[in-house]
Design a protein around this motif. Sequence first.
Motif, PDB file in Angstrom:
ATOM      1  N   ASP A 124       0.395  -1.050  -0.175  1.00  0.00           N
ATOM      2  CA  ASP A 124       0.188   0.225   0.067  1.00  0.00           C
ATOM      3  C   ASP A 124       0.635   1.567   0.056  1.00  0.00           C
ATOM      4  N   VAL A 125       2.563   1.084   0.787  1.00  0.00           N
ATOM      5  CA  VAL A 125       2.803   2.004   0.028  1.00  0.00           C
ATOM      6  C   VAL A 125       4.628   1.786   0.241  1.00  0.00           C
TER       7      VAL A 125
ATOM      8  N   ARG B 170       1.815  -3.140   3.348  1.00  0.00           N
ATOM      9  CA  ARG B 170       0.279  -2.997   3.498  1.00  0.00           C
ATOM     10  C   ARG B 170       0.090  -1.656   4.427  1.00  0.00           C
ATOM     11  N   ARG B 171      -1.359  -2.004   4.562  1.00  0.00           N
ATOM     12  CA  ARG B 171      -1.296  -0.831   5.753  1.00  0.00           C
ATOM     13  C   ARG B 171      -1.075  -1.364   7.076  1.00  0.00           C
ATOM     14  N   ASP B 172      -1.074  -2.484   7.239  1.00  0.00           N
ATOM     15  CA  ASP B 172      -1.964  -3.190   8.524  1.00  0.00           C
ATOM     16  C   ASP B 172       0.021  -3.722   8.791  1.00  0.00           C
ATOM     17  N   GLY B 173       0.602  -3.239   8.586  1.00  0.00           N
ATOM     18  CA  GLY B 173       1.765  -2.900   8.366  1.00  0.00           C
ATOM     19  C   GLY B 173       3.141  -3.783   8.718  1.00  0.00           C
TER      20      GLY B 173
ATOM     21  N   GLN C 242       4.615   6.936   7.363  1.00  0.00           N
ATOM     22  CA  GLN C 242       3.489   6.873   6.618  1.00  0.00           C
ATOM     23  C   GLN C 242       2.560   6.203   7.096  1.00  0.00           C
ATOM     24  N   LEU C 243       3.343   5.170   7.373  1.00  0.00           N
ATOM     25  CA  LEU C 243       1.709   4.405   7.998  1.00  0.00           C
ATOM     26  C   LEU C 243       0.821   4.459   8.890  1.00  0.00           C
TER      27      LEU C 243
END
Lengths: 749, 87
Positions: free
Chosen positions: A185-186, A306-309, A385-386
Amino acid sequence: MADGLRVVGTRPVPYGAYEKVTGQAVFGADIHLPGMLYGKVLRSPHAHARIRSIDAEAAMALAGVYAVVTAADLPPAPPGAPPRARYARERILASGKALYAGHPVAAVAAADPHTAEEALGLIRVEYEPLPPVLDVLAAMRQGAPLLHEELRTRSLAGLAQEPSNVAQHLRLSKGDPARGLAEADVVVEREFRTATVHQGYLEPHAATAAWDADGDLTVWTCTQGAFDVRSHLAELLGLPLARIRVVPTEIGGGFGGKGRSYLDAVAALLARKAGRPVQVVMARSEVLRATGPTSATVIRLRMGARRDGRLTAAVAELFYEAGAFPGAPIDAGAGCLLAGYDIPHAQVDAYDVLVNKAQTGSYRAPGATQATFATEQVVDELAGQLGMDPLEFRLRNSAHEGAESIEGTLWPPIGCHEVLRAAQAHPHYRAPLGGPHRGRGVALGYWGNWGGSSSCTIAVNSDGTVNLLTGSVDVSGARTSIAMQAAEVLGLALEQVQVTVGDTATAGYADVSAGSRTTFATGLAAIAAAQDVIRQMCERAARLWGVPVGAVTYDRTAFSTRAGSARRLTFRELAARVGEAGGGPVIGRGAVDGDQVGYGGGFGAHIVDVEVDPETGRVRVLRYTAVQDVGRAIHPGQVEGQIKGGVAQGIGWALYEGCQYAPDGSLLNTSLLDYKLPTALDVPVVEPVIVEVPNPNHPFGVRGAGETPIVPAPAAIANAIYHATGVRMQELPMTPAYILQRLGTIEGA
Amino acid sequence: MPVLHIPPLMRDLTGGRPQVRVRGQTVGEAIEALDAAYPGTKARLCEGERLAPGLAVAVDGRRAAQGLHTPLGEESEVRFLPAVAGG
């Protein structure tokens, strides 16, 4: 004491400490032999030049000059020898081409240093200057000046067809990096540059050579590995190993930089030609110009999460300067780059690139600090960023037992998670910063340590004391940690163990003291030797008592046949009766292959607070906490010293140090006035926090401690500067000028 | 049969295959078998009768100190990786 240990884990005064602080220790330049001459080395002023001719006639005619040597005095490499045999010779004395400003071209031996210096000025060398290449990326370009016209890139793709300055290309990969990046995601991508830095040991290199009437050679030298120096001399001089004796002196700092021999062969050649002992000692300027700095690098790194780290992928290119001969630490750089993280998809390409600078040498966790400077900033940026806590993000992705590394190995028990947890729990992590322009940075670092081969003997004396002999050079207190392990097994007080670092003619083989291996591997050899002593002592007791050997036990206090038996002798009492028992003196022997036993890598997590002056760009380090898994601290005081020393060097690398080269390749900062090392004024009180996740392959759990503490330091400071300023730092050193450029206060160079 | 993981830069010799199963009771024997199936592979992995300088081998996830003499089990996994020493 915990675990029933009496010696391990205590903090005795180290062997040799009094001698060092009172000036009695004998270092390389303290050797004086009857009739000794003084050697000096003539060095190329050009970074790249063909050597047309060398005329030493006028120098030899000077009164007081006894010998001049050049590359012509070195026996040639055997026919069919690999290129590295030729490089080994050319490194000592240039033949054909000078490859960096400072490359030795000739050497003189004279009655005194001043005459030797004067004679250097009388040697006429005709050079044909060639264009130098000083930058790693420039050296890789098509049409770049070639240092070695025959060099071709070596890799598992085979030997390249075309000549190049790229000595080696290495690729590590796992999974499908393209897929991993697509799943992210990032994604953060940055390019980093690190400068050439020197190890900065205070004792200059020094070697003294003498030949005896039988043609045998003795060399006294400050080195991290006497046996390595012996092999080097045997190869260069064409002598059998047994006819060379290398005596290691006390060492005034090495940090990897004294793992390579520079002067020993020169001193030996001069001494043979002059017929008298010769000592060669480098000036500080020679140390900085001509001995192994560490690689300047360019590192490109892209990582996704990912957004979940969870990290999904990493793709990196590492370009490491090798200097004039192949051998940049790309293997360790590539291996350490992502070591802290369990990433499903990754690819690392690393390049060993020749440039017209002194050949790079090992420097405390060689290759890892530069790589970590990149990784830990990109990881920090991803966490930001997350919107995640930087330590929590690292914990979520941390390497753990059973996970697969990028090299394809499975992690054994490691302390990655534990050091991150300890850092998170430390009061420093939550303490208020207490002022404007301040920031806190964290970073995780790894060094794999090493095993290598070691040996020890332990001779039992009739008064119950013992003499431990090892060939492992004591770079940073290893004598003490080795002896402590032997004392623990023998059930003796440390004062009863006298330890000697032997030379290559008196002690058994030991690999170079490097790779944080000595307390681990030579410690294992000492344990084995101590166990051998106990076995023999049990055998002597059995003879005295007329019982089977198997009936005698030792409980680290006394030998006995069974609990409560009248047959009981302390170590000292039995030592006094060894002669009476028959069987000869008791001499225990231990020899180990530490690689086979299984060494253990060490993780460290650092927290640092800085204050950045926005007007001047000056960075003040306010507070520093360094957490490290060392497996088991045999001597916690010495381990803490290693951690503090590593951090101090990391602060220097981060903020001050960097070799400055003129466009012609000559080094501009050739003294410690101009090459800024950190001083006590620059380094705050460093709080070391020891974490102990035992290495299961060592009886006490030792991993090694010396190198890990430098690895995360520059990255942690860069992250702290970011959190103070909001601007990412992509270069080392982060000098005031560089910081002001990044802040937009001044224009870049 | 043991599995040899082929380093990415060598897969031009194995037709792109990332893994190859070969017979062999040691790493050295497995490399010989690999070379018989895919000529040229041994020359990249070895120098004479030793692993090439700078190269190490891991068997079943652990660096193997015995190099080509490292014994292999029936299901062993073999990987080639850089040899690393420190400062």
